[in-house]
Design a protein around this motif. Structure first.
Motif, short mmCIF file in Angstrom:
data_model
loop_
_atom_site.label_atom_id
_atom_site.label_comp_id
_atom_site.label_asym_id
_atom_site.label_seq_id
_atom_site.Cartn_x
_atom_site.Cartn_y
_atom_site.Cartn_z
N PHE A 134 0.85 -1.18 0.00
CA PHE A 134 0.00 0.00 0.00
C PHE A 134 0.89 1.24 0.00
CE2 PHE A 134 -2.59 -2.97 2.88
CZ PHE A 134 -3.14 -3.62 1.78
N LEU A 135 0.77 2.05 -1.02
CA LEU A 135 1.60 3.24 -1.12
C LEU A 135 1.27 4.24 -0.03
CD1 LEU A 135 1.62 3.85 -5.00
CD2 LEU A 135 3.40 2.79 -3.59
N SER A 136 2.30 4.91 0.47
CA SER A 136 2.11 5.92 1.51
C SER A 136 2.89 7.17 1.11
CB SER A 136 2.61 5.39 2.86
OG SER A 136 3.98 5.07 2.78
N GLU A 137 2.92 8.12 2.01
CA GLU A 137 3.61 9.38 1.72
C GLU A 137 5.12 9.17 1.57
OE1 GLU A 137 2.12 12.11 1.03
OE2 GLU A 137 0.09 11.57 1.64
N SER A 138 5.65 8.22 2.32
CA SER A 138 7.09 7.99 2.28
C SER A 138 7.43 6.98 1.18
CB SER A 138 7.59 7.47 3.63
OG SER A 138 6.95 6.25 3.96
N GLU A 139 8.63 7.07 0.68
CA GLU A 139 9.11 6.17 -0.37
C GLU A 139 9.42 4.82 0.25
OE1 GLU A 139 10.21 4.11 -3.39
OE2 GLU A 139 9.43 6.15 -3.66
N GLY A 140 8.70 3.79 -0.21
CA GLY A 140 8.89 2.46 0.36
C GLY A 140 9.57 1.48 -0.57
N GLY A 141 9.97 1.93 -1.75
CA GLY A 141 10.69 1.05 -2.66
C GLY A 141 9.85 -0.02 -3.31
N GLU A 142 8.53 0.24 -3.42
CA GLU A 142 7.65 -0.79 -3.99
C GLU A 142 8.00 -1.14 -5.43
OE1 GLU A 142 5.58 1.07 -0.57
OE2 GLU A 142 6.60 1.88 -2.34
N TYR A 143 8.63 -0.21 -6.15
CA TYR A 143 8.98 -0.44 -7.55
C TYR A 143 10.48 -0.75 -7.73
CZ TYR A 143 4.42 1.60 -8.58
OH TYR A 143 3.06 1.88 -8.65
N SER A 144 11.20 -0.90 -6.63
CA SER A 144 12.65 -1.05 -6.72
C SER A 144 13.05 -2.40 -7.32
CB SER A 144 13.28 -0.90 -5.34
OG SER A 144 14.67 -1.17 -5.42
N VAL A 145 13.83 -2.34 -8.40
CA VAL A 145 14.34 -3.56 -9.04
C VAL A 145 15.82 -3.74 -8.73
CG1 VAL A 145 12.63 -3.54 -10.88
CG2 VAL A 145 14.77 -2.28 -11.19
N LYS A 146 16.28 -3.10 -7.68
CA LYS A 146 17.68 -3.22 -7.27
C LYS A 146 18.01 -4.68 -6.99
CE LYS A 146 20.73 -1.56 -3.54
NZ LYS A 146 20.71 -2.78 -2.70
N ALA A 147 19.04 -5.20 -7.67
CA ALA A 147 19.39 -6.62 -7.54
C ALA A 147 20.48 -6.87 -6.51
CB ALA A 147 19.82 -7.17 -8.89
N THR A 148 21.29 -5.85 -6.22
CA THR A 148 22.37 -6.04 -5.26
C THR A 148 21.81 -6.01 -3.84
OG1 THR A 148 22.80 -3.66 -5.34
CG2 THR A 148 24.11 -5.09 -6.78
N TYR A 149 22.59 -6.56 -2.91
CA TYR A 149 22.13 -6.66 -1.53
C TYR A 149 22.08 -5.28 -0.86
CZ TYR A 149 21.59 -8.48 3.19
OH TYR A 149 21.11 -8.77 4.43
N PRO A 150 21.01 -4.96 -0.13
CA PRO A 150 19.77 -5.73 -0.04
C PRO A 150 18.88 -5.43 -1.25
CG PRO A 150 19.62 -3.79 1.35
CD PRO A 150 21.00 -3.77 0.76
N PRO A 151 18.29 -6.45 -1.85
CA PRO A 151 17.52 -6.23 -3.07
C PRO A 151 16.24 -5.43 -2.81
CG PRO A 151 17.20 -8.48 -2.27
CD PRO A 151 18.28 -7.86 -1.42
N GLY A 152 15.75 -4.78 -3.89
CA GLY A 152 14.51 -4.02 -3.79
C GLY A 152 13.30 -4.94 -3.71
N LYS A 153 12.19 -4.39 -3.31
CA LYS A 153 10.97 -5.19 -3.14
C LYS A 153 10.52 -5.83 -4.45
CE LYS A 153 8.94 -2.76 0.82
NZ LYS A 153 7.78 -1.93 1.28
N PHE A 154 10.44 -5.03 -5.52
CA PHE A 154 9.97 -5.55 -6.79
C PHE A 154 10.86 -6.72 -7.24
CE2 PHE A 154 8.83 -5.79 -11.20
CZ PHE A 154 7.57 -5.23 -11.33
N PHE A 155 12.17 -6.52 -7.14
CA PHE A 155 13.12 -7.57 -7.53
C PHE A 155 12.95 -8.80 -6.64
CE2 PHE A 155 17.11 -9.82 -7.13
CZ PHE A 155 17.53 -9.96 -8.46
N PHE A 156 12.78 -8.60 -5.35
CA PHE A 156 12.68 -9.72 -4.40
C PHE A 156 11.45 -10.56 -4.69
CE2 PHE A 156 11.45 -11.46 -0.20
CZ PHE A 156 12.59 -12.21 0.07
N TYR A 157 10.31 -9.91 -4.87
CA TYR A 157 9.08 -10.67 -5.12
C TYR A 157 9.12 -11.36 -6.49
CZ TYR A 157 7.31 -7.79 -1.26
OH TYR A 157 7.13 -7.16 -0.05
N GLU A 158 9.72 -10.68 -7.46
CA GLU A 158 9.75 -11.21 -8.83
C GLU A 158 10.84 -12.25 -9.02
OE1 GLU A 158 9.89 -9.08 -13.17
OE2 GLU A 158 11.62 -8.80 -11.85
#
Length: 258
Positions: free
Chosen positions: A107-131
């Protein structure tokens, strides 16, 4: 210099008991309410099997390149665990302790939560982790202020593909045999957008207070119908008595008339 894609090895290990889990507060007061509403309607409608569970801000774990990674989606649904529930009280490791989550929601909020982050290096982003790590079949990102829901499905190419809504602006979740979509209304003193479930026949899965109100209306309708039947029977009785009185006044015995 040529950039190279990072490599990673994934394993499924139980989180050590002494592992310190993040104790971050939720980003928004609405997040727990949104999550509870999703679970409640599933349970009341019988769509939450005994070995299934839903979670809110609860750690989903994997080991990537020898390091533990823990992500806590705002809501998740796991169809079946394979261990006693007491073993997943602190966190859950898919494949080791049961199935991969069928769905995770952020659930998106006012703060940046990295929901779209595809960062693969540690620690990986949420989008990358789930995908790429968990391979969660359905990943949803919901904007409570606008009621907008984005749904990504894991495709045959091993990537998330953004899905299109149907005519009712809902998404079909085949693993759950339910539709998921935005809905505007009130609950828990909050008026706004919520995520709701609909079955294959387009019936809304109700919350507890809605079910209670529907039951109350059903009982009231049944009582009204019973009262109407009683009044109809009384009118028939009175009509029969008047007819019998007329027959007796004419010197006829009502009991002898077929």
């Amino acid at each position: 210099m040529v950039a190279t894609a990072p490599t990673y090895t994934i394993s499924w290990e139980k989180l050590p008991d002494d592992f310190v889990l993040p104790d971050d507060p939720v980003d928004n007061i609405n997040q727990p309410a949104l999550a509870a509403a999703l679970t409640e309607s599933l349970q009341l409608a019988g769509h939450l099997p005994d070995m299934a569970f839903t979670s809110t801000n609860y750690g989903m774990c994997a080991t990537v390149n020898g390091k533990f990674v823990v992500k806590a989606p705002d809501w998740a649904y796991v169809r079946q665990i394979s261990v006693p529930r007491s073993e997943v009280e602190r966190s859950y490791t898919p494949r080791l302790q049961g199935e991969v989550p069928t769905m995770v929601l952020e659930f998106l909020s006012e703060s940046e939560g990295g929901e779209y982050s595809v960062k693969a290096t540690y620690p990986p982003g949420k989008f990358f982790f789930y995908e790429q790590v968990l391979h969660v079949p359905n990943y949803g990102i919901f904007e409570p202020k606008s009621g907008t829901l984005e749904l990504y499905r894991f495709d045959d190419a091993g990537r998330y593909t953004l899905q299109s809504v149907n005519e009712q602006r809902r998404f079909w979740i085949p693993e759950m045999q339910l539709f998921l979509g935005g809905w505007q209304g009130g609950r828990e003193n909050r008026n706004g957008y919520w995520l709701r479930w609909w079955d294959a026949e387009d019936n809304l899965l109700l919350w507890g207070f809605e079910q209670a109100e529907r039951d109350r209306q059903t009982i009231a309708q049944e009582r009204q119908h019973a009262e109407q039947e009683r009044q109809r029977a009384e009118q028939e009785r009175q009509r029969a008595e008047r007819l019998a009185a007329k027959l007796r006044a004419a010197g006829l015995d009502p009991e002898q008339i077929d």
